[in-house]
Structures are given as structure tokens and as C-alpha cells.
Design an enzyme around this catalytic site. Structure first.
Site, PDB file in Angstrom:
ATOM      1  N   GLU A 189     -40.456  15.089 -83.998  1.00 25.68           N
ATOM      2  CA  GLU A 189     -40.896  13.731 -84.314  1.00 25.68           C
ATOM      3  C   GLU A 189     -40.117  13.189 -85.501  1.00 25.68           C
ATOM      4  OE1 GLU A 189     -45.051  14.201 -85.195  1.00 25.68           O
ATOM      5  OE2 GLU A 189     -44.640  14.744 -87.263  1.00 25.68           O
ATOM      6  N   GLU A 229     -52.305  15.438 -87.436  1.00 21.70           N
ATOM      7  CA  GLU A 229     -52.895  16.463 -86.571  1.00 21.70           C
ATOM      8  C   GLU A 229     -54.320  16.714 -87.046  1.00 21.70           C
ATOM      9  OE1 GLU A 229     -50.198  19.724 -87.463  1.00 21.70           O
ATOM     10  OE2 GLU A 229     -51.736  20.636 -88.721  1.00 21.70           O
TER      11      GLU A 229
END
Lengths: 514, 681
Positions: free
Chosen positions: B200, B288
Site C-alpha cells: 500500500e 487495521e
């Protein structure tokens, strides 16, 4: 009035000032340029401030050959006298390299002999600071006679008062044998060397090319030859550390070691020692941790730290009193005994015994190092030195077995059989003839081809002997103690031995296997 | 309530859980590997079950072995701690099948949130803003390079199952992406048994701020404020605090509510953490969710008074939350410093060995935890709190098999500044010997102006310590205080020396009042006037410092007052003085008489030996591979060999150009610190 007191005082001051200047400012600067202090500066740092009393400041040589009558510097290349280290009397000589290269003449030697005689008579240590080009060649045999006189006094003083040699410059040829007979030799890294024959002679005779540093520098003598007991970074550190050593030593062989106030609980418990010995008998651990945790204030003065590291020797204090420590070091060669470690420890034990310093022995020894180099080198005789040293010692002796105490090495290391007063063992101790595997392979030779049976035999042997209990059933181990309480137990043991007295049959002297 | 709980973990977190379980009257069961036979968590637990050899993949993360331990001990519940099996859905499943309660969320939530790719999708579907990235699986290094280039550098390569910085790499160019992909994959395979990697965008200038959530199985969920975790080294958190000095009430509320919504979207029921990246404009992006108790949970406990482990156990027991969102207040400030067995002077490489000395500062209870009666332990009460969560003890062994974190030191105070000051003193009082550790580095961070002002990003360590950490250079006023303290200490030691027995009567050594102190290149001539309660040190020009304390020779910790502030020194012995460690500095202090000082100035400076042409092994470890051979020319920065220690693959690189002249190691060798691996010309 002709010759007034004032004039005499002035003259005295002038003569003193001249003597203090030694070889003159230029040579003093050169001495500093080599990273070295002068003889007098060294005495200043060695002794308590303003405590030095000099002898023979105006002594000069009597040589008239080779033009020597023209240069007669006051003091003749050595500063001698006495003073105190933390208030305790010591005698000192300090060779002055700025005066005729610190070379030894008849009168130079006489000055040294004078303070040595006084030291022996008055029971105080001698500290010699060596920084000399060697014999005063112009004097020939008179100079050699001077060396001989000093040697003789070193021998007489040995075992009577502690003798410490500081090598703080060159020390070559016959000159090395005076320090060699003293109790301790300390060197300064990069600015001192000792050898019997120098690099030039070595090159001529054997065709070896070697530098003075390689041949006889501090690294050589602390790591390879074991001639020196320690080396320091510079003069200032060396002199400070010798002061520290003197604090541990008795003034003479009639006195007990000094006692000083301490700030550490003799009953201090160290729970972390319970986990010092690893579960796996083949895993090493650092015996120094035990020494540091036993000692008052964690203070340990190690002797020959860089040589034969499989055995540790040095001084600690317990309840403010000096104790000599001999300890196997499992980190190096599994802590085994060999030629070097036996010699190193034997000499240390004999020093302690000579000066009434109690001995603490910490044992984790798997045996003697095997091999041709050891046998050809005479490990039998060298090992016997340590055995002999422990066996003849009459000072208080306390032994702690932390792990392995195998075979002959067990007996050698200050065992109960050699008159150790207290023989303690940790629960992890294994007092046995040898390790379980080796023992099994001999006892059960018939089963050598059967690994399963052999494993069972090994387990049986471990069960039976890999512990301190068989030895304690026989009384060879006095008690099994908790590692955490070792300091307390050892301190109490030594406290109980303060009036120990042993009488031995008369002999002229012993005959240690040299 | 459960009668018996098994803690499927080790180290400080196992100890932490045991404390709460004990408070709740629950019997505790520890599990341990061969390496942990004598570990603290085993000593603390009521029962202990051996579960295999040291490597975690043969013990702590083998589900069958843990299940066997549960069966044999009869435990009714399992707390997994963090790491190991804490986010392993198969483990949760196995427990469910065995009818044992899992002190954690339902396995569905673990599955959905545990996989970073899936969790990101769910977050996106739930309308939470996320960081741009490639969600699919990546076949090989070349594809990784291609995707990275598409997203645009810098990118972050992450193990799908990762955490704690393992299996994570940042790449700034194609080469690094290629290399990073391979090493992430290897590390992921070794650490998690799952080598999937995703990529990412790496957001620059970010802060790492996370929200603690707590949900029950009855549909209730609350958030307990945030934790600021921006001080990280290679994505491994080092310093955390709560609250964040950056957030305002509105952002906190928005983040909190989103976090709870996300948790409830996956049917979450336990304590959990939703991690965000927050940029300079307070935009936050979901990173996350950690479906477990977080390492840094104590800071939340310290400002909320909530015992999170207790809440987790109650939720696992099916109880309803008794705390509502309105009950949650954030009081004061808490800071956590993680003590790692990593040597800051050797590039933070892992250090293993025996803890020859381990003396944490005394714990003190204060703040919400004390007020709400949820404090663990028996520390006395005070105005500021000190809490130390640890899994080690003096005489214990730090092995190479597990995480190098050995303690979490926390302080709490009414304000951030006070909490920092309390931490500085606590760090100075923390004695750790035998292994390399990051205490000096933590001290340095606590004194760093950027940290003190609260102005930091996750790049703080990389930016402020680009060349690594070389110790702290103390400012002049601090040197003067140390000089005064050391002179007073030295004087005491010298007076004691002069009191040895066997002195010549009436001719005792007189210990003077004039001293010279030399430290860190500075030199002070000073004089001391002592009295029964301390000493006044005159530093010249009318400056006097009052020194008091009860230090006696041999003490390794000197807790003094100098001037009008405390000064805590770790004191070691050197010839003619002290080795002093304080505030992240490690310096030699020589105290000399004026004459000694005069002569010491004539001594030559000696330089240490030149090891620049050798590659020394920086830590004990295993040679995984050698990248060069004798005769190879190497460029600066080129990889020379890989050493594995503590599950981390460390690539050793050439410091300068040269030719390899000698290689002393081969793959598979295990090396000690400072072993010479290769030599150059």
C-alpha cells in the site's frame, strides 16, 4: 658571622632544587613526550599527598672511568624513600630515566638496598618503579654487583613483606630479575617493556625480527608469558591501581591483612545466584558474576586477568577483610586445569598463604586438559604445584563447589582432603571421578555397542553420582548450601576461622615441584 | 465465573493476565517451552504445563499442544495474550469445539479483521476511509515491483498476517521493493506460517493513533479513548501515550465512533484496537484492527481506570458491559516506554543472555486505576504512578527465541509534562545489566524537544536519529550537577579508604577539599564543604551546589538531590572515578586531586584499535547466508550476509567500498558478538 644558618638553609634548598630537577628540564620534557611521568611525579601519585620522605637525595656515584667523574648528578638516577598509602607505611624506589638513563650503578643499587633493608626490618611493603636503561656500563662489574645485592634482598624480603614492581619504561637484561622475584609485576601499555635480551641481539643470534613491544611489551607479558600480573593504560592509572592493591595487602607476614569500613550487608541474599548454573551441564556461565556478587560492594582486584583465563585469581573483601579468590572459569576451556592455570593459581595461593590472606576457592572443574602439548609440557609437575600450594596452605580456606568437581582436579582444588576448613557445595554440584558419559563407557565397556543400554547406564550414573550428596554422605562436603545465601555462609565461615592455627613439623624449607 | 484459566502466552503479558485472574479469584495455568522452565510467568501461575521445545512454532503456537495443556489442566477459559495464537481463528475454532471459552473475539471477527486485505475491504464497505493500496495477492518480486511503481513510491510491503513490525518493509525504489518483497515473505513465513504480502501507499508525515474498543456479546460497544503510538522504530512501537497530544475532542469522538461501528459490523465481543494513520490535518485513515489485547493497553488503563483484562474475561464469560460510553473519562496522562533487549549502540540489534542485574524502579499507585480500585499489585499510593509490566527477573535468561521486549515501564501524572518528568527519573532508576538494552535511548527520547512538545510523526526516530543512536551528549548545566555529585561521592569513598586499619598513628592521610572532575571533555575545579547532612560543592564564581543523598561506596544506584532537583545516577567503577549512566548518557567521570589532575593532563590520548576493515558480528545469531566471497569487490551499502536472531533477518551491509580478503563464516554457523565474519582491503 661567617657561615650562617640562613646560608646553609639556602644552600640546602638550592641543592634540593637541583636534585629535584634530575636530568634537567629538557630530559623531563622528553620523558613527558614519551607519555611517561618523571620518577618524582610517580612517587607523588603513588603516595598520600605530602607523605614522601626522601633518603639519599644527594648520593652520587664514585666512578672515574670514561669521563664519568665529570657528571655526578645528585641522587644517581633513583629516588628512594618512604611514605604512606592511605596512612599505611610503604617503602619506595623510583628509577629516574632522565638521569643517566636511570642506569644502575653501585651507589644507585645501594640506595635501593637501603630502603629494602628498612622495609624488611620495619615490616612494610616495597614498591619499585622501574624505568632504567640497564647496567651503568662505565662501572662494569660494580654495577653487576649492585644488581646482585638487590636480588639478594628481593629473595630475603620474599614472603616477609609484599614486594610490588611497576615497569614504567625499559627493563632489560639482568635488570628483569629483580622484578621477577617480587610478588607482583605491573606494566604500562605502550610505554614499558621487559626482556632478557633485546630485539637486536635476538636478530643477531636467532635471525628473528621482532619489535620491543612484541618481544616484551605489556600485551606479551600479560597474555603470553604471564611475567606481568596486570597492565594499565597510563602512568596515572597504574599508580592509582597499585594504591588500590596495597589497600588489600598486609604490611608484612606477621600482620593480618588490613580491615576497612564496609557498606555491604554480610548477610546479603542474592536470589539471582540460584539460576547462575545453567540446567545443561555443558553450558558455560561466568564465574565472575559469582565473585562480584559475593564480594563486599562488588569490588574485585583481579590478578593475571589476561592469562590462563580458565582460572580466575584475585582479591575481594568480606566484612571489610581481604580474601584471596581462586575460581575455575567455565567460560574458558570449560574451566579445566592445565599447565598455565595451575601455575597461575599456585603462585597466587602461595602468596596468600605467605601473607595470612584467607583463601576462597570456587570450583567448577571438569578435570585436567588432555593432550600431548600438556603432557610434553609437564602438566604433571605443573599441576602438582597447585596441589602442593593448596595442600601446604595453613590460612583459613573455604571452598564452594558450584557444579563439576571431577577426578584429580577435584582433589587439587582445595578439597577437604587438603585441609580446606569448609567445603560447601551448591545443589547443582557433581562430585565424581568423571562425567557420567565417560564413566559409563568405562564401567560398562561391554555395552559400548548398545546405545540404549549405555544411555540407561549413563542415567543411572548421573542419578547416583551427579550430585553433591554422595560426597556429603562421606563428609567430604560439609554442607549443601543455597546459592542465594553463599555470601552469608562464606562470610560466617571465615569469621569463625579468624583464630585458626596450624602447627606443621619443622623443615628448612619445602621442596615444591618447581 | 470461570474457576481456572489458561494463559497461552509467555513473558510480561502472561504475568499481566495472571495478576488480574488472581484478583478475580481464578486459578491460573501457565504454559512453557524448554527455554522458559524458570520464567517468571511459570513461577507466578498456580499451575504450569510444559508444551515443547524453545522455538515458538514447536510450542507456543502449536494449537494441538496448547489444546492438550488445556485438557490436562482442566482450564475453562484461555487468554491468548498478544502475538502467538491471539489472532488465530483456527485456535478459536478448536477452543469452541472443545467447549472452552476464548478470552477474545468470536472467530468470525478474527478472520475478518485478522487478514489485512479482507479487513480493509470491510472497512471500505463500512465507509471508513482507507489508504490507497493493492489488495490482491502478489505472485512474485517482479509483480511487487510493478504494483509498487503503479501506486507510486514510497510503498509499504506488509505481511498479510503480520504485526509488530515483522514481515514489514518500506521501499523507496524498485530495488528495495524487490528485496523487501523477498525478505518480508521469508519473515512472514517464519513468524506466522503465512507468506502472503500486500502493498500500500506509504503515507508520509503520519501519526499512528489507535482507538481502544470494548464490546460485549450483547451488542454493547464503547471506546476508551486513544493511544498515540507514533514513536516507532521500523514500525515497532517504542513509546506510547494516552491521550494523544494531537487529537481534539471532536476528532477523538469521530474516530471512536467509527471504531466502535467497525467492531460491531463484524460482531466483535472483547477488547480490541482499531489503528489509524492520522495526517497533519487530522484526517484519519483506517489501518487495521487488532483483535486482541494490545501491548500498550496499560496507558489506557492508567487514564481510564478500567482493567481491560478483567473486562475481557467478563465478556468471555458472557457478561454484559457495566461501563457505558458516558462512564468513560480520560484523567491525567500516561506514558509507556518499552524496554527492549536491543543494543541501541549497535543499531538496536537483539541482545541475549543472562540478566545479571534487573532492578526496576519501585511501583507507585496513583490516578484512575487507584481511584477505581483496579490497581494490580501492592504499590504504595502517590501523586504520580509508576507501573512496570514485566516478564523477567534478575538472574533470568533472555533467549534468542522470543520477542526482545522485556518490560513496559509506564508513568501516570495529572499532566503530560509531569508524566514525562516522572518517566525520566524512573528510567534513570531502572537497573538492567548483562544484556544490551534500549534504556539510554528511551531516556534520550524523553528529553527530545520534539517529543516534549508532542510534535512527532511515525518518522520521528528515523529523522531524529538517522545515523542510529550514539548516546546522549549532556548539556553543560547537567554536567556541573553530575560533577558535583561525583566529587562528593568520591570524597566519601576516599575518606573510607583512608580509614583502613594498620595506619601510622597520628600521621593519617588527610583527604582534601579541592578536587578536579573531568567528564565528557569538560573539566571542573571545585571544592567541597561537607557536613552531616550532605555537602556543599563550590564550583567557582560563587556557584554552589548542595548535594544530598545516602549513597555509600559500592552502591550501583545513587539517588541524590543536587541543587534543587533530583539526580539519579547509575554508578559503575573505573580507575580513579566512576562510570556514570544517566539521562541516556554513558560517561566516564574522573575525580582527581589537583596534583593528579595536573599530571593526568600529561598522559597521551590513546585511540581504540581499528576494526574498520572487518565485518564484526553485531549480535549472537545464525548465519543464514553469505552474499559475497573472497575476491569480490563490494560497494558501500551492499549486502554482505544475513544473520538471523530473535526471528529477525538482519542484513549486514558494507560500510564502504572494498575487496573481500577473507571470509571466516559459512551459512549455518552460529556466531557470538564481535566474531569476525569477514575482512576487507
Amino acid at each position: 658571622m661567617g657561615f650562617g644558618m640562613k646560608d646553609i638553609l639556602e644552600q640546602l634548598e638550592d641543592r634540593r632544587a637541583a636534585a629535584r630537577l634530575g636530568g634537567g628540564q629538557k630530559r623531563i620534557d622528553a620523558q613527558h613526550g614519551r607519555g611517561k611521568l618523571t620518577a618524582r611525579e610517580r612517587v607523588d601519585l603513588l603516595l598520600d599527598e605530602d607523605s614522601f620522605e626522601e633518603f639519599d637525595m644527594f648520593v652520587t656515584h664514585r666512578c672515574t672511568d670514561f669521563g664519568m667523574e665529570a657528571q655526578k648528578p645528585a641522587g644517581d638516577g633513583v629516588v628512594t624513600g618512604w611514605g604512606t598509602i592511605n596512612g599505611r607505611l610503604v617503602y619506595v624506589f623510583s628509577q629516574d630515566f632522565t638521569v643517566l638513563g636511570g642506569s644502575v650503578s653501585e651507589t644507585h643499587a645501594k640506595k635501593i638496598c637501603k630502603i629494602m633493608d628498612m622495609a624488611v626490618q620495619n615490616g612494610a611493603p616495597v614498591i619499585g618503579i622501574n624505568d632504567s636503561g640497564g647496567a651503568r656500563i662505565q662501572e662494569g662489574v660494580d654495577s653487576l654487583a649492585g644488581y646482585g645485592d638487590v636480588f639478594k634482598r628481593n629473595i630475603t624480603a620474599s614472603g616477609v613483606v609484599p614486594q610490588i614492581s611497576m615497569i614504567m619504561g625499559p627493563c632489560a637484561g639482568g635488570a628483569v630479575y629483580s622484578p621477577a622475584m617480587t610478588d607482583f609485576i605491573f606494566m604500562v601499555k605502550d610505554s614499558s617493556y621487559m626482556f632478557v635480551t633485546g630485539p637486536d641481539v635476538v636478530k643477531t643470534v636467532t635471525n628473528e625480527h621482532v619489535s620491543a613491544e612484541e618481544l616484551g611489551g605489556a600485551t606479551t607479558h600479560t597474555r603470553k608469558s604471564s611475567v606481568a600480573d596486570g597492565a594499565f593504560e597510563n602512568d596515572v592509572e597504574a599508580l592509582a591501581e597499585v594504591r588500590r592493591l596495597v589497600d588489600f595487602l598486609p604490611a608484612n607476614n606477621r600482620e593480618k591483612p588490613p580491615v576497612r569500613p564496609f557498606f555491604d550487608d554480610p548477610d546479603r541474599i542474592e536470589p539471582s545466584l540460584d539460576t547462575l548454573v545453567p540446567a545443561n551441564p555443558n553450558t558455560p556461565y561466568d564465574m565472575k558474576e559469582l565473585i562480584l556478587k559475593l564480594a563486599d560492594e562488588g569490588d574485585f582486584y583481579e590478578i593475571q586477568a589476561e592469562f590462563a583465563k580458565n582460572i580466575i585469581t584475585g582479591f575481594i573483601r568480606l566484612e571489610g577483610r581481604t580474601v584471596g579468590v581462586v575460581a575455575n572459569q567455565p567460560l574458558v576451556l570449560a574451566g579445566c586445569l592445565d599447565i598455565d592455570s595451575s601455575r597461575k593459581a599456585a603462585r597466587f595461593v602461595r602468596f596468600c598463604d605467605a601473607f595470612e590472606i584467607p583463601i576462597l576457592t570456587l570450583i567448577d572443574v571438569p578435570g585436567f586438559l588432555p593432550g600431548t602439548s600438556q603432557e610434553y609440557g609437564g602438566v604433571i609437575k605443573h599441576g602438582a604445584k597447585l596441589l602442593y600450594a593448596f595442600g601446604e596452605a595453613t590460612v583459613p580456606m573455604v571452598t564452594v563447589i558450584t557444579r563439576k568437581a571431577y577426578g584429580g582436579a577435584y582433589v587439587v582444588m582445595s578439597s577437604k582432603h587438603l585441609r580446606a576448613d569448609f567445603n560447601y557445595a551448591w545443589p547443582s554440584a557433581e562430585v565424581a571421578v568423571m562425567g557420567a558419559k565417560g564413566a559409563t563407557e568405562i564401567i560398562h565397556r561391554a555395552d559400548l555397542g548398545d546405545p540404549e543400554k549405555l544411555a540407561k547406564h549413563t542415567a543411572d550414573y548421573e542419578e547416583r553420582f551427579a550430585n553433591p550428596f554422595v560426597a556429603s554422605e562421606r563428609g567430604f562436603v560439609d554442607e549443601v548450601i543455597q546459592p542465594r545465601s553463599t555470601r552469608k555462609r562464606v562470610a560466617r565461615a571465615f569469621a569463625s576461622l579468624r583464630n585458626k592455627s596450624v602447627q606443621l613439623p619443622w623443615k628448612k624449607h619445602d621442596n615444591i615441584p618447581l | 465465573m470461570f474457576n481456572k484459566i489458561l494463559i497461552a502466552n509467555r513473558g510480561e503479558i502472561a504475568c499481566r493476565v495472571i495478576k488480574t485472574a488472581r484478583k478475580m479469584g481464578i486459578t491460573t495455568v501457565a504454559v512453557y517451552s524448554d527455554a522458559d522452565k524458570q520464567a517468571l510467568h511459570v513461577q507466578m501461575a498456580d499451575e504450569a504445563v510444559h508444551i515443547g521445545p524453545p522455538p515458538a512454532n514447536q510450542s507456543y503456537i502449536v494449537i494441538d499442544k496448547v489444546m492438550e495443556a488445556i485438557k490436562s489442566s482442566g482450564a475453562q477459559a484461555v487468554h491468548p495474550g498478544y502475538g502467538f495464537l491471539s489472532e488465530n481463528a483456527r485456535f478459536a475454532e478448536a477452543l469452541e469445539a472443545a467447549g472452552v471459552a476464548f478470552v477474545g473475539p468470536p472467530k468470525g471477527a478474527i478472520e475478518k479483521m485478522g487478514d489485512k486485505i479482507t479487513s480493509k475491504k470491510i472497512a471500505q464497505e463500512a465507509g471508513v476511509s482507507t489508504v490507497p493500496g493493492h489488495m490482491g495477492l502478489i505472485a512474485d518480486a517482479e509483480e511487487a515491483v510493478k504494483i509498487s511503481a503503479e501506486i507510486g513510491y514510497p510503498v509499504m510491503l506488509k505481511a498479510s498476517a503480520g504485526g509488530g513490525g515483522k514481515g514489514m518493509r518500506i521501499a523507496w525504489n524498485d530495488d528495495e521493493a524487490r528485496e523487501g518483497f523477498q525478505s518480508s515473505k521469508n519473515e512472514a513465513a517464519n513468524s506466522f506460517g503465512d507468506d502472503r504480502i500486500f502493498i500500500e501507499k506509504f503515507v508520509t508525515q503520519p501519526r499512528h493513533i489507535e482507538i481502544q474498543v470494548l464490546c460485549d456479546s450483547h451488542g454493547n460497544g464503547i471506546y476508551l479513548g486513544e493511544r498515540e503510538c507514533s514513536i516507532q522504530r521500523r514500525n515497532q512501537k517504542v513509546v506510547e501515550e494516552a491521550p494523544s497530544p494531537f487529537l481534539d475532542e471532536a476528532t477523538r469522538k469521530a474516530m471512536g465512533e467509527q471504531a466502535v461501528a467497525l467492531a460491531q459490523a463484524v460482531g466483535y465481543a472483547s477488547a480490541g484496537t482499531v489503528e489509524f494513520i492520522v495526517d497533519g490535518d487530522k484526517n484519519f485513515y483506517f489501518l487495521e484492527m487488532n483483535t486482541r489485547l494490545q501491548v500498550e493497553h496499560p496507558v489506557t488503563e492508567l487514564i481510564t481506570g478500567v482493567d481491560l483484562v478483567e473486562q475481557m474475561i467478563r465478556v468471555a464469560n458472557g457478561e454484559k458491559l457495566t461501563i457505558t460510553q458516558d462512564d468513560v473519562t480520560l484523567t491525567g496522562w500516561a506514558i509507556e516506554n518499552r524496554l527492549y533487549a536491543e543494543d541501541p549502540y549497535r543499531g538496536f540489534l537483539p541482545s541475549i543472555g543472562r540478566l545479571t542485574r534487573y532492578r526496576p524502579p519501585a511501583e507507585v499507585a496513583a490516578g484512575p486505576l487507584l481511584d477505581q480500585g483496579t490497581w494490580q499489585g501492592e504499590a504504595p499510593a502517590g501523586d504520580t504512578a509508576v507501573r512496570n509490566d514485566t516478564g523477567v527477573y534478575e538472574g533470568g535468561e533472555i533467549s534468542m527465541y522470543y520477542d526482545p521486549m522485556i518490560a513496559k515501564l509506564c508513568t501516570w501524572a495529572p499532566t503530560r509534562a509531569e508524566a514525562i518528568e516522572r518517566m525520566r527519573v524512573a528510567l534513570d532508576s531502572f537497573e538492567v545489566e548483562g544484556i544490551g538494552h534500549n534504556l539510554p535511548f528511551l531516556s534520550a527520547v524523553m528529553d527530545h524537544p520534539k517529543f516534549v512538545s508532542g510534535d512527532m510523526t511515525t518518522a520521528f526516530i528515523a529523522e531524529e536519529y538517522p545515523e542510529g543512536f550514539e548516546g546522549v551528549v549532556l548539556p553543560e548545566p547537567e554536567l556541573r550537577r553530575i560533577a558535583a555529585a561525583c566529587a562528593a561521592m568520591h570524597r566519601v569513598a576516599e575518606i573510607r579508604r583512608a580509614r583502613v586499619s594498620g595506619r601510622m598513628d597520628n600521621h593519617a592521610r588527610k583527604v582534601g577539599r579541592e578536587w578536579n572532575v573531568h567528564l565528557q571533555g569538560a573539566s571542573y575545579d571545585l571544592s567541597i564543604d561537607a557536613d552531616p547532612s550532605g555537602a556543599t560543592v563550590h564550583l567557582g564564581e560563587g556557584e554552589n551546589l548542595r548535594v544530598t543523598g545516602d549513597w555509600t561506596p559500592g552502591d550501583q544506584l545513587a539517588e541524590m538531590r543536587v541543587g534543587d532537583a533530583p539526580l539519579v545516577l547509575k554508578v559503575g567503577k573505573i580507575s580513579g572515578g566512576f562510570r556514570i549512566r544517566t539521562r541516556g548518557a554513558d560517561i566516564k567521570v574522573h575525580v582527581r586531586t589537583p596534583r593528579q589532575a595536573e599530571l593526568a593532563r600529561k598522559m597521551p590520548e590513546k585511540l581504540p584499535p581499528d576494526t574498520s576493515k572487518m565485518l564484526l558480528c553485531p549480535m549472537p545469531g545464525l548465519v543464514v547466508k553469505l552474499d559475497v566471497a573472497v575476491g569480490d569487490e563490494v560497494q558501500e551499502g551492499q549486502a554482505l550476509c544475513t544473520i538471523e536472531a530473535m526471528k529477525m533477518e538482519n542484513i549486514l551491509r558494507a560500510e564502504r567500498r572494498g575487496t573481500v580478503t577473507k571470509v571466516n563464516a559459512t551459512a549455518g554457523d552460529s556466531l557470538a558478538v564481535d566474531d569476525i565474519i569477514m575482512e576487507f582491503e
